[in-house]
Design a protein around this motif. Structure first.
Motif, mmCIF file in Angstrom:
data_model
loop_
_atom_site.group_PDB
_atom_site.id
_atom_site.type_symbol
_atom_site.label_atom_id
_atom_site.label_comp_id
_atom_site.label_asym_id
_atom_site.label_seq_id
_atom_site.Cartn_x
_atom_site.Cartn_y
_atom_site.Cartn_z
ATOM 1 N N LEU A 159 1.823 3.678 14.340
ATOM 2 C CA LEU A 159 0.808 3.203 13.400
ATOM 3 C C LEU A 159 0.850 4.002 12.107
ATOM 4 C CD1 LEU A 159 -2.228 2.631 15.796
ATOM 5 C CD2 LEU A 159 -0.777 0.888 14.737
ATOM 6 N N GLY A 160 1.027 5.324 12.226
ATOM 7 C CA GLY A 160 1.145 6.149 11.031
ATOM 8 C C GLY A 160 2.348 5.774 10.207
ATOM 9 N N TYR A 161 3.452 5.524 10.882
ATOM 10 C CA TYR A 161 4.679 5.087 10.227
ATOM 11 C C TYR A 161 4.412 3.822 9.410
ATOM 12 C CZ TYR A 161 9.579 3.365 10.060
ATOM 13 O OH TYR A 161 10.810 2.891 9.673
ATOM 14 N N ALA A 162 3.729 2.857 10.035
ATOM 15 C CA ALA A 162 3.452 1.588 9.366
ATOM 16 C C ALA A 162 2.539 1.774 8.160
ATOM 17 C CB ALA A 162 2.821 0.607 10.352
ATOM 18 N N MET A 163 1.501 2.587 8.304
ATOM 19 C CA MET A 163 0.555 2.771 7.212
ATOM 20 C C MET A 163 1.170 3.541 6.052
ATOM 21 S SD MET A 163 -2.259 1.201 8.007
ATOM 22 C CE MET A 163 -3.664 1.907 7.160
ATOM 23 N N ILE A 164 2.024 4.501 6.362
ATOM 24 C CA ILE A 164 2.671 5.280 5.295
ATOM 25 C C ILE A 164 3.655 4.423 4.512
ATOM 26 C CG2 ILE A 164 4.293 7.176 4.842
ATOM 27 C CD1 ILE A 164 2.926 8.668 7.200
ATOM 28 N N GLU A 165 4.511 3.690 5.218
ATOM 29 C CA GLU A 165 5.546 2.940 4.507
ATOM 30 C C GLU A 165 5.005 1.684 3.839
ATOM 31 O OE1 GLU A 165 7.234 -0.119 5.308
ATOM 32 O OE2 GLU A 165 5.733 -0.628 6.848
ATOM 33 N N SER A 166 3.777 1.288 4.169
ATOM 34 C CA SER A 166 3.217 0.089 3.537
ATOM 35 C C SER A 166 2.778 0.348 2.099
ATOM 36 C CB SER A 166 2.025 -0.436 4.348
ATOM 37 O OG SER A 166 0.939 0.468 4.307
ATOM 38 N N GLN A 167 2.711 1.623 1.716
ATOM 39 C CA GLN A 167 2.404 1.966 0.327
ATOM 40 C C GLN A 167 3.718 2.225 -0.405
ATOM 41 O OE1 GLN A 167 -0.660 2.148 -1.159
ATOM 42 N NE2 GLN A 167 0.326 2.528 -3.111
ATOM 43 N N PRO A 168 4.168 1.345 -1.305
ATOM 44 C CA PRO A 168 5.460 1.524 -1.969
ATOM 45 C C PRO A 168 5.551 2.831 -2.736
ATOM 46 C CG PRO A 168 4.586 -0.677 -2.358
ATOM 47 C CD PRO A 168 3.479 0.120 -1.723
ATOM 48 N N VAL A 169 6.724 3.432 -2.701
ATOM 49 C CA VAL A 169 6.956 4.669 -3.441
ATOM 50 C C VAL A 169 6.808 4.407 -4.933
ATOM 51 C CG1 VAL A 169 8.661 6.438 -4.003
ATOM 52 C CG2 VAL A 169 8.511 5.552 -1.680
ATOM 53 N N GLY A 170 6.141 5.316 -5.637
ATOM 54 C CA GLY A 170 5.994 5.173 -7.085
ATOM 55 C C GLY A 170 4.623 4.692 -7.504
ATOM 56 N N GLU A 171 3.858 4.110 -6.563
ATOM 57 C CA GLU A 171 2.514 3.683 -6.904
ATOM 58 C C GLU A 171 1.554 4.868 -6.769
ATOM 59 O OE1 GLU A 171 1.101 0.143 -5.160
ATOM 60 O OE2 GLU A 171 2.747 -1.087 -5.907
ATOM 61 N N GLN A 172 0.291 4.633 -7.065
ATOM 62 C CA GLN A 172 -0.698 5.706 -7.031
ATOM 63 C C GLN A 172 -0.710 6.385 -5.666
ATOM 64 O OE1 GLN A 172 -4.607 4.421 -8.041
ATOM 65 N NE2 GLN A 172 -5.529 6.447 -7.859
ATOM 66 N N ARG A 173 -0.760 7.711 -5.680
ATOM 67 C CA ARG A 173 -0.751 8.485 -4.448
ATOM 68 C C ARG A 173 -1.932 8.090 -3.560
ATOM 69 N NH1 ARG A 173 1.909 13.317 -3.336
ATOM 70 N NH2 ARG A 173 1.077 14.502 -1.580
ATOM 71 N N GLY A 174 -1.656 7.861 -2.293
ATOM 72 C CA GLY A 174 -2.699 7.466 -1.368
ATOM 73 C C GLY A 174 -2.860 8.466 -0.247
ATOM 74 N N THR A 175 -3.800 8.192 0.641
ATOM 75 C CA THR A 175 -4.074 9.064 1.780
ATOM 76 C C THR A 175 -4.052 8.241 3.060
ATOM 77 O OG1 THR A 175 -5.470 10.541 0.461
ATOM 78 C CG2 THR A 175 -5.729 10.621 2.850
ATOM 79 N N VAL A 176 -3.342 8.733 4.049
ATOM 80 C CA VAL A 176 -3.325 8.137 5.383
ATOM 81 C C VAL A 176 -4.048 9.105 6.308
ATOM 82 C CG1 VAL A 176 -1.875 7.420 7.314
ATOM 83 C CG2 VAL A 176 -1.208 6.843 4.979
ATOM 84 N N THR A 177 -5.006 8.597 7.059
ATOM 85 C CA THR A 177 -5.860 9.438 7.890
ATOM 86 C C THR A 177 -5.733 9.079 9.366
ATOM 87 O OG1 THR A 177 -7.476 9.725 6.109
ATOM 88 C CG2 THR A 177 -8.236 10.153 8.351
ATOM 89 N N LEU A 178 -5.475 10.080 10.182
ATOM 90 C CA LEU A 178 -5.541 9.928 11.632
ATOM 91 C C LEU A 178 -6.973 10.273 12.023
ATOM 92 C CD1 LEU A 178 -2.266 11.889 12.484
ATOM 93 C CD2 LEU A 178 -2.512 9.430 12.177
ATOM 94 N N GLY A 179 -7.759 9.263 12.369
ATOM 95 C CA GLY A 179 -9.188 9.469 12.552
ATOM 96 C C GLY A 179 -9.685 9.162 13.951
#
Length: 232
Positions: free
Chosen positions: A125-145
């Protein structure tokens, strides 16, 4: 079953094969083009190859679990699993210029689960959420909650991606293995890592769903608490 009808494992395998095209193509192009920063190129290849292997290993674990007549569950500390997953995913998050954090709301005891499967599911799931944000766009945060609910612990992977709804996921479940992009509003990939996670959690008698954690949306499952031990 006709030539055009596939069972759950066949559909999962087709989604897996479709998804693996992307990391293999990335590895091939990176190796061919090289680049000025050789170490950065080699690191990128290593991270991509590692996640591809983890995807394959998680799929194989899923097929093994579903072939068993029953699955032996044991008390598992969710916080330790999430920290292990964060350690696995940190290099990938850095590659995608993402922040990765662990958010544990309150204190709670262990859950009944198969530890290796739980770790594999949340890694996928982390893999999917991280790679779903294209490189070069605004920096995002992925949270294991993780947070409590009235029936157990809700544990998942959350972010700020738009278009993630329960209805979208319902349609994606019907399309995966038949469509190249069943989660088109979330990811350009085949979404195999999400459906592998869904399969792993299903083997533990729980299911993946769209959920929210501290105003973030993502994928989560409700895990049953164990009455045997009390761990933080």
């Amino acid at each position: 079953m006709t030539a055009f009808e596939y069972g759950p494992q066949e559909r999962l395998l087709r989604a897996l094969a479709e998804q693996l095209k992307m990391p293999l193509l990335h590895i091939a192009r990176s190796a061919e083009l090289g680049g000025r920063n050789r170490k950065q190129t080699l690191d990128s290849i290593a991270y991509t190859a590692d996640m591809a292997m983890q995807l394959i290993d998680s799929y194989l674990l899923s097929t093994e679990l579903h072939s068993q007549p029953s699955l032996q569950l044991e008390p598992v500390s969710v916080s330790s699993v999430m920290q292990e997953v964060a350690d696995r995913l940190t290099p990938l998050a850095k590659q995608y210029d993402q922040d990765l954090e662990v958010s544990l709301s309150g204190k709670y005891g262990p859950v009944m689960a198969h530890r290796d499967s739980l770790a594999a599911a949340y890694t996928m799931l982390g893999y999917a959420m991280i790679e779903s944000q294209p490189v070069g766009e605004q920096r995002g945060t992925v949270t294991l909650g993780v947070h409590k609910s009235s029936v157990g612990l809700v544990a998942g992977v959350f972010g700020n991606q738009e278009g993630l709804t329960a209805d979208m996921f319902r349609r994606a479940r019907a399309l995966y293995g038949r469509s190249r992009q069943p989660l088109a509003s979330l990811s350009s990939s085949a979404g195999a890592s999400i459906f592998v996670a869904d399969s792993l959690l299903g083997a533990m008698s729980t299911s993946l769903r769209v959920a929210h954690h501290h105003k973030m949306s993502g994928f989560a499952a409700t895990l049953s608490p164990s009455q045997q031990l009390q761990l933080v």
